[in-house]
Design an enzyme around this catalytic site. Sequence first.
Site, PDB file in Angstrom:
ATOM      1  N   LYS A  64       0.873  -1.184   0.000  1.00 21.34           N
ATOM      2  CA  LYS A  64       0.000   0.000   0.000  1.00 21.34           C
ATOM      3  C   LYS A  64       0.907   1.229   0.000  1.00 21.34           C
ATOM      4  O   LYS A  64       1.377   1.680   1.034  1.00 21.34           O
ATOM      5  CB  LYS A  64      -0.896  -0.013   1.248  1.00 21.34           C
ATOM      6  CG  LYS A  64      -2.213   0.744   1.104  1.00 21.34           C
ATOM      7  CD  LYS A  64      -2.093   2.212   0.720  1.00 21.34           C
ATOM      8  CE  LYS A  64      -1.876   3.128   1.900  1.00 21.34           C
ATOM      9  NZ  LYS A  64      -1.652   4.552   1.483  1.00 21.34           N
TER      10      LYS A  64
ATOM     11  N   GLU B  92       9.196   2.620  11.180  1.00 23.08           N
ATOM     12  CA  GLU B  92      10.239   3.629  10.968  1.00 23.08           C
ATOM     13  C   GLU B  92       9.542   4.973  10.957  1.00 23.08           C
ATOM     14  O   GLU B  92       8.781   5.258  10.028  1.00 23.08           O
ATOM     15  CB  GLU B  92      10.897   3.422   9.600  1.00 23.08           C
ATOM     16  CG  GLU B  92      11.926   2.341   9.514  1.00 23.08           C
ATOM     17  CD  GLU B  92      13.055   2.522  10.475  1.00 23.08           C
ATOM     18  OE1 GLU B  92      13.345   3.681  10.874  1.00 23.08           O
ATOM     19  OE2 GLU B  92      13.645   1.513  10.851  1.00 23.08           O
TER      20      GLU B  92
ATOM     21  N   CYS C  46      13.371  11.618   6.711  1.00 22.93           N
ATOM     22  CA  CYS C  46      13.330  11.357   8.165  1.00 22.93           C
ATOM     23  C   CYS C  46      14.711  11.553   8.759  1.00 22.93           C
ATOM     24  O   CYS C  46      14.853  11.714   9.953  1.00 22.93           O
ATOM     25  CB  CYS C  46      12.732   9.996   8.480  1.00 22.93           C
ATOM     26  SG  CYS C  46      13.487   8.673   7.603  1.00 22.93           S
TER      27      CYS C  46
END
Length: 494
Positions: A175, A250, A284
């Site tokens: 997804k 994560e 990130c």
Amino acid sequence: MPTTYLNYIDGEWTPAASEQTFADINPANREEVLGIFPRSGAADVDRAVLAARDTFRTWRLVPAPRRAELIFRAGELLARRKEELARLMSREMGKVLAEARGDVQEGIDTAYYMAGEGRRLFGRQVPCELPAKFAVSMRVPVGVVGAITPWNFPLAIPTWKIFPALVCGNTVVFKPAEDTPLLATVLVEILLEAGLPKGVINLVHGYGGEAGAALVRHSDVNLISFTGSTEVGREIAKVAAETFKKVSLEMGGKNAILVLDDAPLDLAVDGAIWGGFGTSGQRCTAASRVIVHDKVHKTFVEQFVERAKTLRLGSGLEETTDVGPVINEAQLQRIHGYTEVGRREGATLLVGGQPAREGELGKGFFYQPTIFAEVEPQMRIAREEIFGPSVAVLRARSLEEAIEICNNSNYGLSSAIYTRDINRAFQAIQDLSAGITYVNASTIGAEIQFPFGGVRQTGNGHREGGWTVLDIMTEWKTVYVDYSGRLQKAQIDI
Ligand code: UN1
């Protein structure tokens, strides 16, 4: 007319059961629609999971070296199409071409690394305490893996999850982020061209709250591997607890670069620019905080601001662009919201602080590279992840104070120190509390053959990348073989 794309479930390209769709747009030019995609829900996810579950029965028995060969072939196809994919990525999510090429390269690297793993997947043979007894512990696949991936690395991050999952013998329901469905579709096409049998990979497009949530809830999914925000990760962990599925998360970062008084300043400025404004700050691993020693603070900040002023905003497809757009209108508003917060909190805005709307930029979602100085550690702009081109500069009087400021964060993904003093570098390596520490390099630039992840609210103890991803994608199974021909009792017959 934009092309209409489909889900890929059980070997068939198919629309969402609801027949609803959403548009994929270019963030550098909101008038450009890249495609129309199915807005899937629980019914579509259910079909995909069923297909993955059925196929798992045969796929897990395909020898790992054979499975890995398909991934190797996928790597070759990615390499052949690298430039085309990089251009598509730049159009779909805005990152500049050089970085888009790097994103594709990260996928190629992952393919080749994981292809080799097909002939390793080492287990352990350990001596038994009883005679004529043999034992080995081996890796077995977890089953159906739900891969929920972000838009900021639309190729690399799906490969971090999907390639090891497949080499280990799992089947996958993928997804992808609703902002980058096209790159995800091409990745699945490449896996099919490489020869992946039907049902091994299933692609379900849609929104997190709909398709993503259905995948997380599904009782036949054995593992959710998610990269995204800490808020969503927290929800996933809660929902997944109901079915005791394995969860690998994560999540956010508030990574800092420490600049000491003996730092090579030009290099530190390069690192802060690259870490703060590369990918428009949407990594990130972005360096959203810079903690600078008092003695070099003034010089560093002057140079940092000067450099930030020279950065050219524009479409990532232009070779002259340094900073591309941010992903969408909501993110643009959120980033600007943080500029307002920073002002109210009393930090000093030195450059940027506004959406950029001049000329062609007005068509997209651009934000000026923004630097705040005199940021105090307790301010929200020093604590919360902004995920945009906005950097907070803080002040420290010593290495120890800089480390303390850095560690005093809900997040702990990446960290960096600039110093010429080897003793201080090693003290930082020892005391910085983060999954990654760089010395004399910025907070971004992780290589795929090493563990990737972080501490505190950045993750839940797992590491993608390298050999450690295998611990996510497999369970350990221990086998004892007693060839003594008699009853032997462990711990008793000693
Ligand atoms: C991410 O931002 O989610 O080290 C991943 C880096 C890249 C990966 C970033 N190789 O910045």
